[in-house]
Design a protein around this motif. Structure first.
Motif, PDB file in Angstrom:
ATOM      1  N   PHE A   1       0.813  -1.214   0.000  1.00 55.61           N
ATOM      2  CA  PHE A   1       0.000   0.000   0.000  1.00 55.61           C
ATOM      3  C   PHE A   1       0.849   1.267   0.000  1.00 55.61           C
ATOM      4  CE2 PHE A   1      -2.650  -3.264   1.963  1.00 55.61           C
ATOM      5  CZ  PHE A   1      -3.757  -3.195   1.141  1.00 55.61           C
TER       6      PHE A   1
ATOM      7  N   THR B   1       0.150   3.776  -2.982  1.00 53.67           N
ATOM      8  CA  THR B   1      -1.240   4.210  -2.847  1.00 53.67           C
ATOM      9  C   THR B   1      -1.380   5.174  -1.679  1.00 53.67           C
ATOM     10  OG1 THR B   1      -2.056   2.147  -3.789  1.00 53.67           O
ATOM     11  CG2 THR B   1      -3.611   3.429  -2.470  1.00 53.67           C
ATOM     12  N   SER B   2      -0.760   4.850  -0.561  1.00 56.68           N
ATOM     13  CA  SER B   2      -0.825   5.699   0.630  1.00 56.68           C
ATOM     14  C   SER B   2      -0.165   7.050   0.369  1.00 56.68           C
ATOM     15  CB  SER B   2      -0.161   4.995   1.805  1.00 56.68           C
ATOM     16  OG  SER B   2      -0.169   5.820   2.943  1.00 56.68           O
TER      17      SER B   2
ATOM     18  N   GLN C   1      -2.483   9.156  -1.815  1.00 53.43           N
ATOM     19  CA  GLN C   1      -3.634   9.657  -1.057  1.00 53.43           C
ATOM     20  C   GLN C   1      -3.249  10.825  -0.157  1.00 53.43           C
ATOM     21  OE1 GLN C   1      -4.926   6.068   0.903  1.00 53.43           O
ATOM     22  NE2 GLN C   1      -6.293   5.491  -0.771  1.00 53.43           N
ATOM     23  N   ARG C   2      -2.116  10.722   0.512  1.00 48.97           N
ATOM     24  CA  ARG C   2      -1.669  11.796   1.406  1.00 48.97           C
ATOM     25  C   ARG C   2      -1.353  13.077   0.640  1.00 48.97           C
ATOM     26  NH1 ARG C   2       0.502   9.778   6.679  1.00 48.97           N
ATOM     27  NH2 ARG C   2      -0.222   7.636   6.804  1.00 48.97           N
TER      28      ARG C   2
END
Length: 61
Positions: free
Chosen positions: A23, A26-27, A30-31
């Protein structure tokens, strides 16, 4: 007006957009998106990886 962080390595690399089972990317996306920024990832198998995150500069609270 913006803050940019560039990270590069000379590791194994990967094919962007393929699911690696983790992840991390992806993480990060997103952040950065949550801060109204952008994230660019360049990589290729055997060629290392470059990640660039750009976010608007803000005064410390």
């Amino acid at each position: 007006d913006v803050v940019t962080l560039d990270v590069r390595d000379d590791g194994a690399g990967f094919i962007p957009g393929t699911h690696s089972g983790g992840f991390g990317m992806t993480s990060m996306r997103q952040r950065v998106t949550g801060l109204a920024g952008s994230l660019e990832i360049e990589s290729e198998p055997g060629g290392g990886t470059a990640v660039s995150a750009t976010v608007p500069a803000q005064e410390a609270r």
